[in-house]
Structure formats: C-alpha cells, structure tokens
Write an enzyme that holds these catalytic residues in place. Structure first.
Site, PDB file in Angstrom:
ATOM      1  N   ASP A 199       5.769  51.703  48.560  1.00  0.00           N
ATOM      2  CA  ASP A 199       5.477  52.880  47.753  1.00  0.00           C
ATOM      3  C   ASP A 199       6.794  53.598  47.453  1.00  0.00           C
ATOM      4  OD1 ASP A 199       2.896  54.549  46.853  1.00  0.00           O
ATOM      5  OD2 ASP A 199       4.393  55.969  47.538  1.00  0.00           O
ATOM      6  N   TYR A 354       7.233  62.586  42.408  1.00  0.00           N
ATOM      7  CA  TYR A 354       6.606  62.217  41.136  1.00  0.00           C
ATOM      8  C   TYR A 354       7.254  62.975  39.986  1.00  0.00           C
ATOM      9  CZ  TYR A 354       3.041  59.878  43.880  1.00  0.00           C
ATOM     10  OH  TYR A 354       2.407  59.028  44.736  1.00  0.00           O
ATOM     11  N   HIS A 414      -1.977  48.306  49.994  1.00  0.00           N
ATOM     12  CA  HIS A 414      -0.770  49.062  49.685  1.00  0.00           C
ATOM     13  C   HIS A 414      -0.108  49.654  50.931  1.00  0.00           C
ATOM     14  CE1 HIS A 414       1.880  51.348  47.096  1.00  0.00           C
ATOM     15  NE2 HIS A 414       1.488  52.495  47.631  1.00  0.00           N
TER      16      HIS A 414
END
Length: 439
Positions: A199, A354, A414
């Site tokens: 990630d 982000y 994930h």
C-alpha cells in the site's frame, strides 16, 4: 550489524484510563440504524450493517470474536479490560520514540538473537498501522528457520499511530522515506538494511530503495503500469464494455491469476475508489467528521478490510464456507487497528498521503530517471489473489525494477502481513537468503 540496545527513548503502548473510559462511553451511546439502507444491501452499498452492529457490540463488551490467546477471565469485561490485554500483546516487543528533522517518529523493534541478523524496515499503509506487522514479528526474528533472521523495525508513518503529524504542507511519502532512511542509518546505526512494504508502504519502500543503505527491497503490492496496447481496452471497459479487458487478456495468453488481478483493479476504479477522490481533494472534511466517533472510524475502515482482504478470512468468511484460520484478518485484529486510529486521534492526518503523494505512485511507474538508483538492486514481489489491483508478471519491468523473485500465492489479499503472514514471512526470508549481500 548489531542494532543498539537503546536506540531512542523507550515507549510503551499505554493509553490513559480517561481515554479508555471515554471510548467506553462513546460505544455505549452508539445509535445505529435498525434496518439496511435498502433491503438486502449486504456489502454492495458499503459497510454491511449487520457486521458493523456485531463488531460494535463485541467492541463494547470487550469480547471480539477471533481473539488470540485472550484469557477467559477478560471476556465480556468491557473495552477497557480488553484493550489492556491488547497493550500487553503489543508491548511484547519494545517501542521507541525519536525525533528526526523535528518530526516525532514512533517505531517498534523486534530483535533477533542472531548477531548477524539482517536489519529489515517494514512500512505500513492505509487503513493499516504499525500493528499490520504484528503477526510476522515473531516469525521473522526466529533463528530456527532455514535462511537468515531479521531485526524488524516497524515505524508509524507521520500522521499515523504514535508518530507525530507531518510538519508542513506538501509533506510527501518521499519525505517519509528520507526520515526512515535516517532512522535506519543514523538512529539504529544500520548502514545496510532491507525494506519491505505494501500500500503506501510500497511507495515508501520504493523511495527507500533509492538510498545506498537499502541493499534489497521487497513489496506485496505493485500498482499496474498499464502497457500502451492495453489502455484503449481499459478505456472501453470503464465506458461500459464490461468484460472486454479479461477477454482480450485471455486471448493474449495471460493466466487466470493475472486476469483476476487486473479485473479487481478495474472494479476498484469503478466502484471502490470513492474514498480516494475525497481524501485526495478534501481530506479535512471527512477527517474531522470521523475524528470524534469510534463507530464512524470502524464503519469507514471496515469496508476497506472486507473489500481488500481474501473473502475466506475469519472476519468475512461466509457461514457456508470454511475460514482460513492462518489468516490474521479477524474481528479482533480489525478492532485493534480501528482502536489505534481512534485512541491516537490520527484518522484525519492518516488521509494526508492521498492529498500530498498521489503523484508519487505515478512517478514511480513512469519516471525512470527518478528510479534509476534502484533499477539494478534486487527486488522481490509477493502476489496475492485478492490484492486490490495487481500487475501481471510481464508488466513489472515497466516499473523500472529488477525482479529477482516473484512469488504467487493461492490465499491472501492487500493486507498481506495480516492476511497471509506465513507466506509473506517465508517469501521475505527466501528473498534475503538469495540476494542479501554476503559481505
């Protein structure tokens, strides 16, 4: 290289009674809907209400299903007693605080008894935390396995867990990598180390590989850098031509594992990336709204764990199926991760990568001048079937990486260090055995 016995200020995970009492009150005051947003909504509309209500009740009672080694005397005694038990679990390996470039950096350090153990830095992502590494710490520090053992360093990213927030606007994950390189080389006195992550930890790990101290690096996530011939097909798929990409891939002799990985990436873009758009444009708006509500944090993170994990995990396995009990995606571990976000008051700052670092992912796939320092270093990838978006093996060189090990697994998603800790640990050990510099 022997890591110093006291590399920084010792720190114990020990939340105040006042904070835990407040969490208990908030859980007692929870008021959730009694009916789905529409009949039979399931997970299609987002977080499943039935699952959310069950987890909130377990959290409030301090009795989450899937608890590992929890004494019977603690069951049902409330969230406060449960969390004290969790703190004991977390503190089995010591924690430290240090300051680098004015930023408070928290890290956990699991030492091997082998004096020749390899220093390994593990970088987590979102919605994970340093706790993602919990199930691989004991395995990677063992000395009774074939191959090397490791000193495992697990920092919290700035703005996550017990690390301080980023110190300024524009702080990117490449800046975090600079801090983590300094942590390894200057604080821990490890001039040579290995890096691993997934990630956002993938981005940090790729940037760590640009430093001379990082000798080899490994990830369990590799965002697809789509070849030019496939881009028109992806455009058509997103425009409504459902199934055209997997059909074309089957004609081009991609196997089912690779097709499934690309399909999941397309599903993520069309139905699973709304949070990304919010967090990369207006992170404060949703961050402030979640900050004071533990149940809101749980609802927000729970959907990601369900969507990005292997559906055979204990937390999400259908009643008619057999759960994979080797998986750490349990109700308790999801609640531990959520509780960390709430008690550390970091849900809003965890959104900052982000907003600040989205371009970093793109540059790692396209800017070969940037990645040139790591282009010839050994790189390993562990591929899991329920990754949120995966690269076929033949696409990996487009990331300008020197793929020396590529391992595929039948189970996992994930959050690999939680979802399939045994496979990830074995891959890391094998990769280091074959590619760590011998001198």
């Amino acid at each position: 290289m022997t890591i110093p016995a006291n590399p920084a200020t010792a720190f114990k995970v020990a939340v105040s009674d006042e904070a835990l009492d407040r969490l208990a009150r908030r859980l007692e005051d929870t008021h959730l809907p009694t009916e789905d947003i529409v009949p039979d909504a399931g997970w299609e509309y987002g977080t499943n209400l039935t699952k959310l209500r069950q987890l909130v009740d377990d959290w409030r009672r301090g009795d989450p299903e899937g608890g590992e080694g929890k004494p019977t005397s603690l069951k049902g005694n409330g969230v406060k007693d449960w969390w004290k038990h969790v703190e004991g679990r977390m503190n089995r390996h010591p924690h430290f605080l240090t300051t680098i470039e004015g930023v408070k950096v928290h890290f956990q350090l699991a030492r091997s008894k082998d004096p020749n153990a390899i220093p390994l830095i593990f970088s987590h992502g979102w919605p994970g935390s340093f706790f993602e590494a919990d199930l691989i710490l004991d395995e990677l520090t063992r000395t009774d396995r074939p191959g090397p053992s490791f000193h495992v360093v697990v920092p919290s990213l700035p703005g996550y867990g017990f690390s301080g927030p980023p110190p300024r606007k524009g702080w990117q994950l490449k800046d975090t990598a600079r801090l983590f390189n300094s942590l390894m080389v200057d604080v821990l006195q490890s001039p040579a180390y290995m890096a691993q992550g997934g990630d956002w930890g993938y981005v940090v790990t790729r940037h760590l590989a640009l430093y001379s101290g990082c000798k080899i690096y490994h990830t369990n996530f590799a965002p697809p850098n789509i070849p030019p011939y496939a881009k028109p097909l992806v455009t058509l798929e997103k425009a409504g031509w459902k199934g055209i990409v997997p059909k074309a891939m089957s004609y081009l002799f991609y196997d089912q594992f690779e097709i499934h990985g690309v399909q999941r990436g397309l599903e993520y873009l069309t139905t699973g990336s709304g949070y990304f758009e919010i967090q990369s444009t207006k992170p404060a708006t949703v961050g402030y709204g979640l900050h004071d509500s533990p149940v809101a944090v749980l609802s927000y993170l729970l959907e990601k764990f369900q969507l990005w994990s292997d559906p055979r995990s204990p937390a999400f396995c259908k009643p008619t199926d057999k759960a994979n009990n080797l998986s750490g995606i349990t109700d308790e571990n999801i609640l531990i991760n959520t509780t960390l976000y709430y008690l550390s008051s970091t849900i809003h700052t965890s959104f900052l990568p982000y907003y600040e670092s989205t371009d970093s992912v793109l540059s790692l796939g396209k800017d070969h001048k940037l990645t040139a320092p790591s282009a010839h270093k050994p790189y390993g990838l562990s591929a899991f079937p329920y990754e949120l978006a995966a690269s076929p093996r033949s696409w990996l060189p487009r990331l300008n990486v020197n793929v020396c090990q590529y391992k595929r697994h039948d189970y996992g998603g994930h959050f690999a260090a939680l979802d399939n800790p045994q496979a990830l640990s074995a891959d890391v050990r094998e990769f280091a055995a074959n590619h760590w510099p011998s001198s």
